[in-house]
Write an enzyme that holds these catalytic residues in place. Structure first.
Site, PDB file in Angstrom:
ATOM      1  N   TYR A 167       0.839  -1.209   0.000  1.00 66.26           N
ATOM      2  CA  TYR A 167       0.000   0.000   0.000  1.00 66.26           C
ATOM      3  C   TYR A 167       0.870   1.254   0.000  1.00 66.26           C
ATOM      4  CZ  TYR A 167      -3.243   3.656   1.483  1.00 66.26           C
ATOM      5  OH  TYR A 167      -3.966   4.823   1.561  1.00 66.26           O
ATOM      6  N   ARG A 170       1.362   6.901  -6.684  1.00 63.48           N
ATOM      7  CA  ARG A 170       0.210   7.782  -6.917  1.00 63.48           C
ATOM      8  C   ARG A 170       0.559   9.222  -6.559  1.00 63.48           C
ATOM      9  NH1 ARG A 170      -5.333   6.819  -3.571  1.00 63.48           N
ATOM     10  NH2 ARG A 170      -3.816   6.852  -1.857  1.00 63.48           N
ATOM     11  N   TYR A 196      -1.556  13.106   6.491  1.00 67.40           N
ATOM     12  CA  TYR A 196      -1.215  12.088   7.499  1.00 67.40           C
ATOM     13  C   TYR A 196       0.262  12.190   7.850  1.00 67.40           C
ATOM     14  CZ  TYR A 196      -5.479   9.123   6.943  1.00 67.40           C
ATOM     15  OH  TYR A 196      -6.748   8.610   6.921  1.00 67.40           O
ATOM     16  N   ARG A 222     -11.852  13.355   1.096  1.00 68.77           N
ATOM     17  CA  ARG A 222     -12.870  12.527   1.770  1.00 68.77           C
ATOM     18  C   ARG A 222     -14.147  12.423   0.950  1.00 68.77           C
ATOM     19  NH1 ARG A 222      -9.872   9.547   5.166  1.00 68.77           N
ATOM     20  NH2 ARG A 222      -8.521  10.882   6.405  1.00 68.77           N
ATOM     21  N   GLU A 248     -14.844  -0.961   5.702  1.00 70.79           N
ATOM     22  CA  GLU A 248     -14.756   0.365   5.087  1.00 70.79           C
ATOM     23  C   GLU A 248     -16.008   0.581   4.248  1.00 70.79           C
ATOM     24  OE1 GLU A 248     -10.774   1.471   3.685  1.00 70.79           O
ATOM     25  OE2 GLU A 248     -11.728   2.206   1.849  1.00 70.79           O
TER      26      GLU A 248
HETATM   27  C1  3EB Z   1      -8.148   6.139   5.356  1.00 70.67           C
HETATM   28  O1  3EB Z   1      -9.019   6.929   5.649  1.00 70.67           O
HETATM   29  C2  3EB Z   1      -8.595   4.725   5.106  1.00 70.67           C
HETATM   30  O2  3EB Z   1      -5.482   5.437  -0.303  1.00 70.67           O
HETATM   31  O3  3EB Z   1      -7.029   5.928  -1.753  1.00 70.67           O
HETATM   32  C3  3EB Z   1      -9.700   5.119   2.329  1.00 70.67           C
HETATM   33  C4  3EB Z   1     -10.010   5.631   1.080  1.00 70.67           C
HETATM   34  C5  3EB Z   1      -8.395   4.743   2.607  1.00 70.67           C
HETATM   35  C6  3EB Z   1      -9.006   5.776   0.108  1.00 70.67           C
HETATM   36  C7  3EB Z   1      -6.664   5.602  -0.625  1.00 70.67           C
HETATM   37  C8  3EB Z   1      -7.415   4.885   1.644  1.00 70.67           C
HETATM   38  C9  3EB Z   1      -7.719   5.405   0.400  1.00 70.67           C
HETATM   39  O4  3EB Z   1      -6.941   6.422   5.280  1.00 70.67           O
HETATM   40  C10 3EB Z   1      -8.026   4.141   3.902  1.00 70.67           C
END
Ligand code: 3EB
Length: 384
Positions: free
Chosen positions: A173, A180, A233, A246, A354
């Site tokens: 990941y 990306r 993050y 989001r 999820e």
């Molecule tokens: C998160 O909130 C959970 O890497 O495209 C959710 C939606 C998550 C998209 C991405 C990762 C992705 O981090 C994981």
């Protein structure tokens, strides 16, 4: 990379952050440009043979292939994410506007006057690293979408196998995120403000498979005040932050559409309720409620207006949690929603579930007493 230090992949706070900026004015489309729904595979076969126009794309789930062949130009995505309910359903994207098809550089595209639905698969050849494969796939995607006149990414779905496995000293990941990030930081204008809502889920097998929705006009990307923006993050989660928003809102005179990213049991940037699928599910509903409240605050669409077509996709890591999670969501998600339950792996190994969604504003928007999603069943999360 065009911005930042070459080894700096975490987006700095405050740089064009949509959480702090006021919402820019958005062009408002006249018509809805797409619909997303679930359809029994058997019924889809009949639709395809009787009236094969108006399809933007089809997403099949589960290894039980038997997927309709002969769909010709229509982008078809096949994902090894076993469906955890019966009957077998396909996810179908349709267009109320005339559709044209195009294929170049391995990307299958369906377009109307407003949006482009694209799909690509990239096999990981032996020895290739996922960051390099992902970088090339995204470069290709951005180039094609722009060349066809749809430069604005609204929503991207990313699927690849063994998402939590280490490969050459780095989790896959994280390799995906690095590739990306690099492509989007270089190729997306006004990165990170323009990042689309996204999903990244581990499949049981198969190539890196990406499908996306891009548009001629920009959408509005929305962050969740309860969660640190993924692109901010801290580096403990990986050297390159995950490049997504989001949610993306697409306003339209005939009813806005909200494309909600995969939403997990993450508060701030920490995973909550390790080992507890019920609590994770409630935390996700709380996150979705706060996201809807933020959408109302920024764009004036209150939660009672999302009563048009609604499609939820629920990814569950362990099939043995499916019944519990399904029973909860049957009670807590709105009754008009379609819900697809799939077995898939989240990007952090402690995450068990999820949820993502495509919501549509009802045309004659009424005000409902009950929120769209009800997280009030939990004293830990509380309703909002
Ligand atoms: C998160 O909130 C959970 O890497 O495209 C959710 C939606 C998550 C998209 C991405 C990762 C992705 O981090 C994981």
């Amino acid at each position: 990379m065009s911005r930042g230090k070459s080894n700096q992949c975490v987006v700095e706070r405050g740089v064009g952050s949509p959480a702090t900026a006021s919402a820019p004015p958005l062009p408002v489309a006249h018509a809805r440009a797409f619909h997303a729904e679930c359809m029994e595979v058997a019924r889809l076969q009949i639709c395809l043979s009787t009236s094969p126009s108006g399809f933007l794309g089809i997403v099949h789930h589960g290894r039980t292939s038997g997927n309709p062949g002969g769909t010709g130009a229509i982008p078809v995505v096949s994902l090894d994410l076993p469906q955890l309910s019966e009957p077998p359903l396909a996810e179908v994207w349709t267009s109320p506007l005339p559709v044209t098809y195009h294929q170049a550089e391995g990307i299958h595209c369906a377009m109307n006057d407003e949006v482009l639905f694209g799909a690509l698969q990239v096999a990981e050849s032996p020895g290739a690293l996922l960051d390099a494969v992902t970088y090339r796939a995204y470069r290709n995607l951005l180039t094609q979408a722009r060349a066809l006149g749809y430069p604005h990414l609204l929503r991207v779905w990313n699927y690849f196998p063994s998402i939590n496995r280490e490969s050459d000293g780095l989790e896959r990941y994280q390799r995906f995120c690095a590739g990306r990030y690099q492509a989007l930081a270089e190729g997306l204008e006004e990165f990170p403000r323009t990042l689309p809502a996204a999903t990244a889920i581990g499949t049981l097998s198969g190539p890196l498979t990406i499908h996306f929705l891009a548009a001629k006009q920009p959408g509005a990307h929305i962050e969740n005040p309860r969660q640190v923006s993924a692109y901010e993050y801290p580096r403990v989660y990986g050297r390159c932050s995950p490049s997504f928003a989001r949610a993306t809102l697409r306003p339209s005179l005939s009813g806005a559409q909200l494309l909600i990213a995969g939403t997990a049991s993450i508060v701030g940037h920490a995973s909550e309720h390790v080992g507890a699928p019920r609590q994770q599910t409630l935390e996700i509903l709380h996150n979705l409620n706060v996201l809807l409240a933020r959408t109302e605050q920024l764009h004036g669409i209150d939660r009672g207006q999302w009563l048009g077509r609604a499609l939820f996709k629920v990814y569950i890591r362990h099939p043995e949690h499916a019944v519990t999670i399904r029973d909860m969501l049957t009670a807590l998600l709105p009754s008009h929603a379609q819900v697809l339950y799939l077995q898939g792996e989240m990007c952090r190994s402690e995450l068990l579930v999820e949820i993502e969604a495509v919501l549509t504003q009802e045309q004659s928007a009424g005000v409902s007493q009950r929120g769209l999603v009800d997280s009030s069943g939990s004293s830990a999360t509380g309703g909002i």
